[in-house]
Design a protein around this motif. Structure first.
Motif, short mmCIF file in Angstrom:
data_model
loop_
_atom_site.label_atom_id
_atom_site.label_comp_id
_atom_site.label_asym_id
_atom_site.label_seq_id
_atom_site.Cartn_x
_atom_site.Cartn_y
_atom_site.Cartn_z
N VAL A 173 0.87 -1.18 0.00
CA VAL A 173 0.00 0.00 0.00
C VAL A 173 0.89 1.22 0.00
CG1 VAL A 173 -1.86 1.22 1.17
CG2 VAL A 173 -1.75 -1.28 1.29
N MET A 174 0.62 2.15 -0.93
CA MET A 174 1.44 3.34 -1.10
C MET A 174 0.62 4.61 -0.92
SD MET A 174 4.36 1.96 -1.79
CE MET A 174 5.29 3.42 -2.29
N LEU A 175 1.28 5.64 -0.42
CA LEU A 175 0.67 6.96 -0.32
C LEU A 175 1.29 7.85 -1.38
CD1 LEU A 175 -1.21 8.88 1.31
CD2 LEU A 175 0.82 9.55 2.61
N ASP A 176 0.46 8.41 -2.25
CA ASP A 176 0.92 9.33 -3.28
C ASP A 176 0.80 10.75 -2.76
OD1 ASP A 176 1.24 7.11 -4.90
OD2 ASP A 176 -0.70 7.36 -5.89
N GLY A 177 1.93 11.41 -2.62
CA GLY A 177 1.92 12.77 -2.08
C GLY A 177 2.46 12.80 -0.67
N MET A 178 2.46 14.00 -0.10
CA MET A 178 3.00 14.21 1.24
C MET A 178 1.92 14.03 2.29
SD MET A 178 5.79 15.00 2.93
CE MET A 178 6.83 15.82 1.71
N ALA A 179 2.19 13.18 3.26
CA ALA A 179 1.22 12.96 4.34
C ALA A 179 1.15 14.19 5.24
CB ALA A 179 1.62 11.74 5.16
N PRO A 180 -0.02 14.53 5.72
CA PRO A 180 -0.12 15.60 6.72
C PRO A 180 0.63 15.21 7.98
CG PRO A 180 -2.28 15.02 5.82
CD PRO A 180 -1.33 13.97 5.36
N ALA A 181 1.09 16.21 8.70
CA ALA A 181 1.77 15.94 9.97
C ALA A 181 0.78 15.34 10.96
CB ALA A 181 2.37 17.21 10.53
N ASN A 182 1.21 14.34 11.70
CA ASN A 182 0.37 13.77 12.74
C ASN A 182 0.20 14.77 13.88
OD1 ASN A 182 -0.23 11.11 11.73
ND2 ASN A 182 1.90 10.55 12.12
N GLU A 183 -0.99 14.78 14.44
CA GLU A 183 -1.27 15.70 15.54
C GLU A 183 -0.47 15.32 16.78
OE1 GLU A 183 -5.40 15.95 16.39
OE2 GLU A 183 -5.98 16.59 14.36
N GLY A 184 -0.01 16.34 17.49
CA GLY A 184 0.67 16.10 18.75
C GLY A 184 -0.31 15.74 19.85
N ILE A 185 0.18 15.02 20.84
CA ILE A 185 -0.66 14.61 21.97
C ILE A 185 -0.16 15.29 23.23
CG2 ILE A 185 -1.38 12.65 23.40
CD1 ILE A 185 -0.99 10.87 20.95
N LYS A 186 -1.06 15.95 23.93
CA LYS A 186 -0.73 16.58 25.20
C LYS A 186 -1.32 15.74 26.33
CE LYS A 186 -0.57 21.26 23.27
NZ LYS A 186 -1.11 22.65 23.33
#
Length: 266
Positions: free
Chosen positions: A57-70
């Motif tokens: 499975v491939m992702l075409d393009g740039m993945a969004p940044a994962n959200e930080g956890i507080k």
């Protein structure tokens, strides 16, 4: 609803209330494989003629940044977790390989039957995270849910085809076991105490499923000859499907592509 599940559901409501109170592609051949839908009811797979489906499975393009956890709200979580904590929404490896994708046979198995595993699978609450984030299990196979943290967690399963339940685990080392009675893709979990905790479970009535790692790879072994729809599921990117025909002892490769949000379309 079975009595056993009514008991679990009722207990879950009681525990949840206490938590709040405490704040807490096709190939043509001259000889077509027989259709699985035409197999006699109750027939088991002949492993001597079975094949395999492998792929990536491939992702075409740039993945969004994962959200930080507080985790400030729970000092125990802050102590248990080390380093910067991020959600596991987009797990991308070399070349755009996409992890945490659930791949499974969606259609084509007909009347084949499969033995249900009795060995339980584990869903662990450790470092104030669910581990694993994405997993698969068989209908009626036990799922053991463990709290490995010295703080209160609750496991809230939000099934649509399986009964919802919500059980608290306030003590480190606590365990509970649950079985799911219906196929469901996907069933989400959350923790009402720690809002960042979430996980997804694929409940299947057959053994042909896998979850991709950071290399994006998957394998569906000992699949009988036939024509199948294979589906790949991602929590934010949706689903992608491929149809293929598998002959006796054949290994066929499949590649799934997901477009990253915001990527240009053709």
């Amino acid at each position: 609803m079975r009595p056993r599940h009514i008991w679990h559901y009722t207990l879950g409501l009681v525990v949840a209330a206490s938590v709040v109170a405490c704040g807490g592609g096709d190939q043509s051949t001259s000889e077509k494989p027989s259709s699985p839908s035409a197999t006699p009811s109750g027939q088991k797979v002949d492993t001597a003629t079975a094949g395999n489906v492998t792929g990536v499975v491939m992702l075409d393009g740039m993945a969004p940044a994962n959200e930080g956890i507080k985790m400030n709200a729970d000092p125990v979580c802050m102590k248990q977790a080390t380093g910067v904590q991020l959600q596991e929404t987009y797990v991308v490896g070399s070349g755009g390989a996409l992890g945490n994708v659930f791949v499974y046979v969606k259609d084509g198995l007909g009347n084949y039957v499969f033995d249900t595993p009795t060995e339980p699978l584990n869903l662990d609450q450790k470092g104030c995270r669910y581990n694993p984030h994405v997993m698969g299990i068989r209908v009626n196979q036990p799922l053991q849910i463990v709290n490995s943290d010295p703080t209160l967690h609750n496991i809230h399963a939000l099934g649509k085809l399986n009964p919802e339940f919500n059980n608290g685990q306030p003590i480190q080392g606590m365990k509970m076991t649950h079985t799911f009675t219906a196929q469901e893709v996907m069933l989400p979990f959350k923790c009402d105490v720690h809002g960042w905790m979430n996980a997804y479970l694929g409940v299947m009535d057959h053994p042909y499923f896998a979850v991709t790692g950071t290399d994006g790879k998957f394998e569906l072994k000992t699949l009988p000859p036939g024509t199948y729809t294979i589906e790949a599921w991602h929590e934010k990117l949706g689903t992608a499907t491929e149809k293929l025909t598998l002959t006796e002892k054949e290994t066929k490769e499949v590649m799934f592509h997901f477009k990253a949000p915001g990527s240009a379309t053709d």
